[in-house]
Design a protein around this motif. Sequence first.
Motif, short mmCIF file in Angstrom:
data_model
loop_
_atom_site.label_atom_id
_atom_site.label_comp_id
_atom_site.label_asym_id
_atom_site.label_seq_id
_atom_site.Cartn_x
_atom_site.Cartn_y
_atom_site.Cartn_z
N ILE A 147 0.84 -1.20 0.00
CA ILE A 147 0.00 0.00 0.00
C ILE A 147 0.87 1.25 0.00
CG2 ILE A 147 -1.62 1.35 1.39
CD1 ILE A 147 -2.96 -1.27 2.19
N ALA A 148 1.98 1.22 0.78
CA ALA A 148 2.88 2.37 0.83
C ALA A 148 3.48 2.66 -0.54
CB ALA A 148 3.98 2.12 1.85
N LYS A 149 3.79 1.60 -1.29
CA LYS A 149 4.33 1.79 -2.65
C LYS A 149 3.29 2.45 -3.55
CE LYS A 149 7.61 -2.09 -2.58
NZ LYS A 149 7.97 -3.40 -3.20
N SER A 150 2.05 1.97 -3.46
CA SER A 150 1.01 2.55 -4.31
C SER A 150 0.64 3.96 -3.84
CB SER A 150 -0.24 1.66 -4.33
OG SER A 150 -0.83 1.56 -3.05
N ASP A 151 0.78 4.24 -2.52
CA ASP A 151 0.56 5.59 -2.01
C ASP A 151 1.50 6.59 -2.69
OD1 ASP A 151 -1.49 4.96 -0.27
OD2 ASP A 151 -0.20 4.80 1.50
N LYS A 152 2.75 6.18 -2.85
CA LYS A 152 3.74 7.06 -3.49
C LYS A 152 3.35 7.38 -4.92
CE LYS A 152 8.69 7.56 -4.40
NZ LYS A 152 10.03 6.94 -4.25
N VAL A 153 2.86 6.37 -5.64
CA VAL A 153 2.41 6.58 -7.02
C VAL A 153 1.24 7.55 -7.05
CG1 VAL A 153 1.41 5.46 -9.05
CG2 VAL A 153 3.23 4.32 -7.77
N ARG A 154 0.33 7.42 -6.09
CA ARG A 154 -0.82 8.33 -6.05
C ARG A 154 -0.39 9.76 -5.73
NH1 ARG A 154 -3.23 3.57 -4.45
NH2 ARG A 154 -2.52 3.74 -2.29
N ARG A 155 0.58 9.91 -4.83
CA ARG A 155 1.06 11.26 -4.52
C ARG A 155 1.69 11.90 -5.76
NH1 ARG A 155 2.77 8.60 0.05
NH2 ARG A 155 4.99 8.70 -0.51
N GLN A 156 2.42 11.11 -6.51
CA GLN A 156 3.04 11.64 -7.74
C GLN A 156 1.97 12.07 -8.74
OE1 GLN A 156 5.48 8.26 -8.76
NE2 GLN A 156 7.26 9.01 -7.63
N ALA A 157 0.89 11.30 -8.83
CA ALA A 157 -0.20 11.65 -9.75
C ALA A 157 -0.89 12.93 -9.30
CB ALA A 157 -1.20 10.49 -9.83
N VAL A 158 -1.07 13.08 -7.98
CA VAL A 158 -1.69 14.29 -7.45
C VAL A 158 -0.80 15.51 -7.73
CG1 VAL A 158 -2.32 15.51 -5.32
CG2 VAL A 158 -3.03 13.14 -5.67
N MET A 159 0.50 15.36 -7.53
CA MET A 159 1.41 16.48 -7.79
C MET A 159 1.37 16.90 -9.26
SD MET A 159 3.45 18.78 -6.84
CE MET A 159 3.53 18.33 -5.10
N LYS A 160 1.25 15.94 -10.15
CA LYS A 160 1.17 16.26 -11.58
C LYS A 160 -0.09 17.08 -11.86
CE LYS A 160 1.49 14.08 -16.17
NZ LYS A 160 0.28 14.63 -16.79
N LEU A 161 -1.22 16.68 -11.28
CA LEU A 161 -2.46 17.44 -11.46
C LEU A 161 -2.32 18.84 -10.88
CD1 LEU A 161 -5.11 14.70 -10.53
CD2 LEU A 161 -4.65 15.62 -12.82
N LEU A 162 -1.67 18.93 -9.73
CA LEU A 162 -1.49 20.22 -9.07
C LEU A 162 -0.61 21.14 -9.92
CD1 LEU A 162 -1.97 21.92 -6.50
CD2 LEU A 162 0.09 20.87 -5.54
N GLN A 163 0.49 20.62 -10.43
CA GLN A 163 1.40 21.43 -11.23
C GLN A 163 0.78 21.87 -12.54
OE1 GLN A 163 4.75 18.73 -11.38
NE2 GLN A 163 5.78 19.72 -9.65
N GLU A 164 -0.16 21.08 -13.05
CA GLU A 164 -0.82 21.44 -14.31
C GLU A 164 -2.05 22.32 -14.10
OE1 GLU A 164 -1.56 17.70 -16.19
OE2 GLU A 164 0.54 17.44 -16.83
N GLY A 165 -2.31 22.69 -12.84
CA GLY A 165 -3.42 23.58 -12.54
C GLY A 165 -4.78 22.93 -12.65
N ASP A 166 -4.85 21.61 -12.45
CA ASP A 166 -6.12 20.90 -12.63
C ASP A 166 -6.93 20.75 -11.35
OD1 ASP A 166 -5.72 20.58 -15.34
OD2 ASP A 166 -4.64 18.68 -15.11
N LEU A 167 -6.40 21.22 -10.22
CA LEU A 167 -7.18 21.22 -8.99
C LEU A 167 -7.86 22.58 -8.86
CD1 LEU A 167 -4.82 19.42 -6.44
CD2 LEU A 167 -6.25 18.47 -8.26
N LYS A 168 -9.18 22.57 -8.79
CA LYS A 168 -9.92 23.83 -8.84
C LYS A 168 -10.79 24.08 -7.61
CE LYS A 168 -8.70 24.66 -13.19
NZ LYS A 168 -7.79 25.76 -13.55
N THR A 169 -11.37 23.03 -7.06
CA THR A 169 -12.38 23.22 -6.02
C THR A 169 -11.83 22.89 -4.63
OG1 THR A 169 -13.21 20.94 -6.10
CG2 THR A 169 -14.11 22.50 -7.71
N GLY A 170 -12.58 23.31 -3.62
CA GLY A 170 -12.22 22.96 -2.26
C GLY A 170 -12.19 21.46 -2.06
N GLN A 171 -13.11 20.75 -2.70
CA GLN A 171 -13.14 19.29 -2.58
C GLN A 171 -11.90 18.68 -3.21
OE1 GLN A 171 -16.13 16.93 -4.84
NE2 GLN A 171 -16.71 16.08 -2.85
#
Length: 261
Positions: A147-171
């Motif tokens: 699970i820890a290994k897959s957590d790291k992959v998910r964090r990387q995916a979130v960072m990519k969305l964040l850097q590309e400006g794809d997070l918009k809402t409070g949710q």
Amino acid sequence: MSLTLHRDGGSGNLVGVFRRPAKMSLSVGPIISNPSGSPTKLAVKSSRFENDRLFVDIENRRDPKKVDTYILTKLGHDGLLMEIQGAPVGLFPLMRSNSGIDLAQDWAPDISVRPDTPFASNEDLKKIFDEDQALRTGQDSKDWKQIAKSDKVRRQAVMKLLQEGDLKTGQDYERAAIIYQHGETSDDFLMSHSLALAALSKGAPSAVWIATASMDRYLESIGRPQIYGTQSVVQASPAPDTVAPLPQALRKDLALPESRP
């Protein structure tokens, strides 16, 4: 607020009028606070298109010889997103109206309002979040190393969305904060806390829990006592020897369990 634009017959440039309350305060969110007075009309002095965005120079309310620049981006068929250059308070949605607009003048004292968000929450992030949560529910015996290994992959995916400006809402930001809360390092927990603060600023009050939990986890990761008691709650009470003192009134406002005397 309202913005009326039309093409100047001579130059062909967009000109018009921007109307807003005579007085108001702007803060991150964006949040409009304490509007008062009759609507003020400010002239659109000039405009220009750059990279699919419209830059509009509007006369300054205090000094008509100066201008404030507003940046407009298309939103759907009938909307625009407006931001104020040099004032990172957020995006104001503007919707087209085919009839005249009368700005309110009977504002309640000390009112604060937040424009409705024009965005839907990010579906890719929702899938990442749902996967994160599914791995933590159900059966008791889990392969936490995997699970820890897959957590790291998910964090990387979130960072990519964040850097590309794809997070918009409070949710969006709240979900991202929870994913980073499942990190391994102090930096992960600080990122979780920062994302939670962004969620709160964008009108997600439920993010107060992840904001407190991420700070507690960060403090524990650097050998400091937690201050909210979210990481060592036993039978609804945090252990007093591991939690730095926090006034009970503040704990109540943060929806935290009372600490034992």
